[in-house]
Motif scaffolding. Structure first.
Motif, PDB file in Angstrom:
ATOM      1  N   GLY A  50      26.551  35.779 -15.409  1.00  0.00           N
ATOM      2  CA  GLY A  50      27.800  36.102 -14.703  1.00  0.00           C
ATOM      3  C   GLY A  50      27.619  37.047 -13.521  1.00  0.00           C
ATOM      4  N   PHE A  51      26.384  37.502 -13.260  1.00  0.00           N
ATOM      5  CA  PHE A  51      26.128  38.416 -12.137  1.00  0.00           C
ATOM      6  C   PHE A  51      25.298  37.726 -11.060  1.00  0.00           C
ATOM      7  CE2 PHE A  51      26.894  41.293 -15.646  1.00  0.00           C
ATOM      8  CZ  PHE A  51      27.595  42.340 -15.068  1.00  0.00           C
ATOM      9  N   THR A  52      25.523  38.175  -9.804  1.00  0.00           N
ATOM     10  CA  THR A  52      24.625  37.808  -8.705  1.00  0.00           C
ATOM     11  C   THR A  52      23.698  38.992  -8.528  1.00  0.00           C
ATOM     12  OG1 THR A  52      26.355  36.538  -7.636  1.00  0.00           O
ATOM     13  CG2 THR A  52      24.521  37.247  -6.233  1.00  0.00           C
ATOM     14  N   LEU A  53      22.422  38.811  -8.804  1.00  0.00           N
ATOM     15  CA  LEU A  53      21.500  39.960  -8.848  1.00  0.00           C
ATOM     16  C   LEU A  53      20.461  39.900  -7.736  1.00  0.00           C
ATOM     17  CD1 LEU A  53      20.928  40.045 -12.710  1.00  0.00           C
ATOM     18  CD2 LEU A  53      22.399  41.542 -11.351  1.00  0.00           C
ATOM     19  N   ASP A  54      20.089  41.093  -7.234  1.00  0.00           N
ATOM     20  CA  ASP A  54      19.027  41.208  -6.224  1.00  0.00           C
ATOM     21  C   ASP A  54      17.703  41.537  -6.914  1.00  0.00           C
ATOM     22  OD1 ASP A  54      21.076  40.949  -4.418  1.00  0.00           O
ATOM     23  OD2 ASP A  54      21.138  43.080  -3.879  1.00  0.00           O
ATOM     24  N   TYR A 206      25.638  46.501   3.323  1.00  0.00           N
ATOM     25  CA  TYR A 206      25.254  45.649   2.202  1.00  0.00           C
ATOM     26  C   TYR A 206      26.132  44.393   2.245  1.00  0.00           C
ATOM     27  CZ  TYR A 206      24.045  44.031  -2.391  1.00  0.00           C
ATOM     28  OH  TYR A 206      23.581  43.256  -3.421  1.00  0.00           O
ATOM     29  N   PRO A 207      25.528  43.217   2.092  1.00  0.00           N
ATOM     30  CA  PRO A 207      26.342  41.991   2.132  1.00  0.00           C
ATOM     31  C   PRO A 207      27.204  41.855   0.872  1.00  0.00           C
ATOM     32  CG  PRO A 207      23.995  41.533   2.531  1.00  0.00           C
ATOM     33  CD  PRO A 207      24.088  42.936   2.013  1.00  0.00           C
ATOM     34  N   ARG A 208      28.460  41.556   1.106  1.00  0.00           N
ATOM     35  CA  ARG A 208      29.479  41.458   0.038  1.00  0.00           C
ATOM     36  C   ARG A 208      29.026  40.624  -1.180  1.00  0.00           C
ATOM     37  NH1 ARG A 208      34.823  42.271   0.824  1.00  0.00           N
ATOM     38  NH2 ARG A 208      34.579  42.790   3.018  1.00  0.00           N
ATOM     39  N   GLY A 209      28.344  39.515  -0.915  1.00  0.00           N
ATOM     40  CA  GLY A 209      27.998  38.583  -2.010  1.00  0.00           C
ATOM     41  C   GLY A 209      26.597  38.798  -2.562  1.00  0.00           C
ATOM     42  N   GLY A 210      25.968  39.948  -2.284  1.00  0.00           N
ATOM     43  CA  GLY A 210      24.580  40.194  -2.720  1.00  0.00           C
ATOM     44  C   GLY A 210      23.648  40.123  -1.517  1.00  0.00           C
ATOM     45  N   LYS A 331      26.629  47.037  -8.650  1.00  0.00           N
ATOM     46  CA  LYS A 331      28.091  46.963  -8.468  1.00  0.00           C
ATOM     47  C   LYS A 331      28.615  48.032  -7.515  1.00  0.00           C
ATOM     48  CE  LYS A 331      31.247  45.459 -11.581  1.00  0.00           C
ATOM     49  NZ  LYS A 331      31.903  45.603 -12.899  1.00  0.00           N
ATOM     50  N   LEU A 332      27.833  49.101  -7.339  1.00  0.00           N
ATOM     51  CA  LEU A 332      28.256  50.125  -6.375  1.00  0.00           C
ATOM     52  C   LEU A 332      28.128  49.610  -4.948  1.00  0.00           C
ATOM     53  CD1 LEU A 332      27.719  52.132  -8.842  1.00  0.00           C
ATOM     54  CD2 LEU A 332      27.246  53.785  -7.058  1.00  0.00           C
ATOM     55  N   MET A 333      27.228  48.662  -4.770  1.00  0.00           N
ATOM     56  CA  MET A 333      27.020  48.099  -3.430  1.00  0.00           C
ATOM     57  C   MET A 333      28.145  47.118  -3.113  1.00  0.00           C
ATOM     58  SD  MET A 333      24.213  49.566  -2.734  1.00  0.00           S
ATOM     59  CE  MET A 333      22.695  49.088  -1.982  1.00  0.00           C
ATOM     60  N   SER A 334      28.493  46.291  -4.111  1.00  0.00           N
ATOM     61  CA  SER A 334      29.610  45.363  -3.943  1.00  0.00           C
ATOM     62  C   SER A 334      30.185  45.025  -5.311  1.00  0.00           C
ATOM     63  CB  SER A 334      29.154  44.072  -3.256  1.00  0.00           C
ATOM     64  OG  SER A 334      30.199  43.125  -3.315  1.00  0.00           O
ATOM     65  N   PRO A 335      31.481  45.298  -5.529  1.00  0.00           N
ATOM     66  CA  PRO A 335      32.071  44.988  -6.849  1.00  0.00           C
ATOM     67  C   PRO A 335      32.130  43.489  -7.101  1.00  0.00           C
ATOM     68  CG  PRO A 335      33.743  45.838  -5.301  1.00  0.00           C
ATOM     69  CD  PRO A 335      32.420  45.947  -4.611  1.00  0.00           C
ATOM     70  N   GLU A 336      31.951  42.703  -6.022  1.00  0.00           N
ATOM     71  CA  GLU A 336      32.101  41.249  -6.181  1.00  0.00           C
ATOM     72  C   GLU A 336      30.911  40.579  -6.856  1.00  0.00           C
ATOM     73  OE1 GLU A 336      33.229  39.420  -2.427  1.00  0.00           O
ATOM     74  OE2 GLU A 336      34.512  41.145  -1.987  1.00  0.00           O
ATOM     75  N   ILE A 337      29.844  41.333  -7.141  1.00  0.00           N
ATOM     76  CA  ILE A 337      28.645  40.665  -7.668  1.00  0.00           C
ATOM     77  C   ILE A 337      28.711  40.424  -9.177  1.00  0.00           C
ATOM     78  CG2 ILE A 337      27.145  41.520  -5.792  1.00  0.00           C
ATOM     79  CD1 ILE A 337      26.630  43.040  -9.134  1.00  0.00           C
ATOM     80  N   GLY A 338      29.769  40.892  -9.841  1.00  0.00           N
ATOM     81  CA  GLY A 338      29.827  40.664 -11.288  1.00  0.00           C
ATOM     82  C   GLY A 338      31.216  40.860 -11.834  1.00  0.00           C
ATOM     83  N   PRO A 339      31.420  40.580 -13.150  1.00  0.00           N
ATOM     84  CA  PRO A 339      32.744  40.729 -13.768  1.00  0.00           C
ATOM     85  C   PRO A 339      33.213  42.185 -13.753  1.00  0.00           C
ATOM     86  CG  PRO A 339      31.065  40.167 -15.405  1.00  0.00           C
ATOM     87  CD  PRO A 339      30.395  40.132 -14.082  1.00  0.00           C
ATOM     88  N   PRO A 340      34.560  42.419 -13.703  1.00  0.00           N
ATOM     89  CA  PRO A 340      35.058  43.781 -13.552  1.00  0.00           C
ATOM     90  C   PRO A 340      34.779  44.687 -14.751  1.00  0.00           C
ATOM     91  CG  PRO A 340      36.866  42.208 -13.816  1.00  0.00           C
ATOM     92  CD  PRO A 340      35.612  41.408 -13.697  1.00  0.00           C
ATOM     93  N   ASP A 341      34.657  44.118 -15.954  1.00  0.00           N
ATOM     94  CA  ASP A 341      34.540  44.969 -17.145  1.00  0.00           C
ATOM     95  C   ASP A 341      33.105  45.169 -17.609  1.00  0.00           C
ATOM     96  OD1 ASP A 341      34.367  42.281 -17.620  1.00  0.00           O
ATOM     97  OD2 ASP A 341      35.197  42.413 -19.655  1.00  0.00           O
ATOM     98  N   ARG A 342      32.132  44.649 -16.848  1.00  0.00           N
ATOM     99  CA  ARG A 342      30.728  44.814 -17.256  1.00  0.00           C
ATOM    100  C   ARG A 342      29.905  45.242 -16.046  1.00  0.00           C
ATOM    101  NH1 ARG A 342      29.250  39.304 -18.529  1.00  0.00           N
ATOM    102  NH2 ARG A 342      27.220  40.173 -18.975  1.00  0.00           N
TER     103      ARG A 342
END
Ligand SMILES: Cc1cc2nc3c(=O)[nH]c(=O)nc-3n(C[C@H](O)[C@H](O)[C@H](O)COP(=O)(O)OP(=O)(O)OC[C@H]3O[C@@H](n4cnc5c(N)ncnc54)[C@H](O)[C@@H]3O)c2cc1C
Length: 472
Positions: A50-54, A206-210, A331-342
């Motif tokens: 569920g995450f977009t990871l670098d 930092y790019p929004r999507g990772g 997630k500090l770089m972009s909240p959009e890279i994963g679910p809000p509660d994890r």
């Protein structure tokens, strides 16, 4: 106008940047050959749970004139801007980075703090009488900062990232630790002098999507200018005549393909390129290229059932009790890279082939990372949901004491191939970031457009790359 065919080996940011700048001139027909199924190399992102990871902590910043503007132009509204927040953990304290003298004094206690001052005084006095250039990383830093600061921060840091500091070239310190000496450090500690944009990024992007949005944007530009990228492609042979590569034979998805080639640009590891160019036919070259040393990268991602954990973009850990050298919460770089509660924390460190870390199981590495994070009070064991371990061979060039002669021999041999150029971190055996890869691509394109001979561009690029500094 007929466009000249250029083949680029590797579609990490090194190869992609060269492709982007060359394709947009409209003068070259660009093809990139990537052995992996995806583009981006270490600047790519991947999906997991569920995450977009670098591949570890990546920020977008550059002190090189024009590079950040190119990247902003490329990425537009996809870029987020952050005011950097970093800390370093010393003696159980999390200290703001760059350090403040009041914090440092509190963390170390008056005795230790005084010892640092005394050892700096001794280094300063020795500096007045010594004219000899420092012979190693260790000597360079002990002379500049005093033995105390060296032993507190730089020695353990070197052990963690590159191995025994006594065997490291002073260049490793010059590129990686840009501060010019203890006097300057103290001025910065006292806030009497500001960090410059060449040593410290106050803001970064930092790019929004990772971070993988960056290589994707480059690939889109290459395609828009008529270029193409072949993934899952294996280069089998470089066909040479009259001292130049005339075509590249490869296999793509199991089928053969031959690409004509006016210029060949490589961002793949030098030993692999050497084998393609010379086979085993040049023993001196083979010996030199085999002597280039690298460290492997290990990334341990710890998945947590909490929304957020850290306040800093990344935290450094020079101390030996922690296996990791740095931690990072994407997630500090972009909240959009994963679910809000994890959330997920990435711990990064390096190791050598066959050492304890390299041989350790994924579960063992993850357990040691989780124990470190719990000990620091960042996470609770019961919030851990799982882990992922990624290992990447040969990503950290190690500048050992004779790396200059080895790399010179390797590059001079390869420069006998009159239409060959190398670029990127592994391709140039250069300790550099993605913005330096962008600069290299731009430099190569400008040289070729001017009609300069590749060996000449290569030599000038080597001199330029030697001035690059990593900005934390
Ligand atoms: C932990 C960590 C943190 C970092 N932080 C930052 C940061 O904050 N900011 C920043 O700008 N940079 C950062 N970097 C550096 C950045 O990742 C590198 O500078 C960049 O990825 C180098 O790109 P490259 O193309 O030279 O190499 P790579 O990314 O390794 O790409 C090489 C490509 O070549 C391909 N390849 C290999 N062999 C072959 C072959 N035989 N044929 C075809 N293809 C082949 C590989 O599959 C890969 O895609 C960081 C790196 C790490 C590891």
């Amino acid at each position: 106008m007929t466009r000249e065919p250029i083949v680029i080996l590797g579609a990490g940011v090194g190869g992609l940047a060269a492709g982007w700048f060359l394709a947009r001139t409209g003068r070259f027909d660009v093809t990139l050959i990537e052995s992996a199924p995806v583009i981006g190399g270490h600047c790519g992102s991947f999906l997991h749970d569920g995450f977009t990871l670098d591949h570890g902590p990546h920020k977008m910043y550059s002190a090189i004139p024009g590079v950040l503007e190119e990247l902003r132009g490329l990425m537009g509204a996809r870029l987020l801007t952050h005011r950097k927040r970093n800390r370093v953990r010393l003696n159980g304290y999390l200290l703001e980075y760059p350090l403040r003298i009041t914090n440092l004094a509190r963390a170390l206690g008056p005795r230790h703090f005084l010892r640092l001052g005394t050892s700096y005084g001794a280094a300063l006095a020795r500096g007045l009488v010594t004219r000899r250039e420092p012979a190693s990383y260790a000597e360079y830093l002990a002379r500049r900062f005093g033995r105390g600061v060296y032993e507190l921060v730089f020695e353990p840091l070197a052990w963690k990232v590159w191995g025994d500091p006594a065997g490291l070239h002073p260049e490793m310190a010059r590129t990686r630790i840009p501060s010019s000496g203890a006097a300057e450090l103290i001025l910065k500690l006292l806030r009497l002098k500001r960090e410059s944009s060449e040593t410290d990024a106050e803001f970064f992007h930092y790019p929004r999507g990772g971070f993988g949005d960056l290589p994707r944007a480059m690939a889109d530009e290459i395609a828009r200018h008529g270029g193409r990228i072949l993934v899952n492609a294996r280069t089998r042979q470089l066909e040479c005549a009259d001292g130049a590569v005339r075509s590249v034979r490869l296999e793509v998805n199991g089928g053969p393909l031959t690409l004509p080639c006016r210029y060949l640009i490589s961002s793949i590891p030098l030993p692999v390129l050497g084998k393609l160019a010379y086979g085993e036919g040049d023993p001196e070259f083979t010996r030199a290229v085999a002597g280039l040393r690298f460290r492997h990268l290990v990334l341990v991602y710890v998945f947590l059932r909490v929304a957020r954990v850290l306040e800093d973009h990344w935290i450094f850990f020079p101390e030996r009790e922690f296996i990791f050298g740095r931690i990072f919460e994407q997630k500090l770089m972009s909240p959009e890279i994963g679910p809000p509660d994890r959330t997920v924390i990435c711990c990064d460190f390096t190791c050598s082939e066959g050492d304890d870390i390299w041989r350790a199981s994924d579960d063992d590495l993850a357990a040691r990372c989780v124990a470190g994070l719990v000990k620091c009070g960042f996470i609770r064991q019961e919030d851990v949901q799982g882990h992922l371990v990624k290992r990447s061979r040969n990503f950290y060039p190690v500048y050992d004491l004779d790396y200059v002669s080895k790399i010179r021999l390797v590059s001079r041999s390869l420069q006998r191939v009159g239409n060959l150029l190398t670029t990127g971190r592994i391709g140039m055996y250069n300790y550099n970031n993605s913005d330096h890869c962008v600069d290299m691509g731009r430099f190569i394109a400008e040289g070729l457009v001017r009609g300069e001979a590749p060996p000449r561009i290569w030599e000038r690029l080597e001199r330029r790359a030697a001035t690059y500094k990593i900005v934390d």
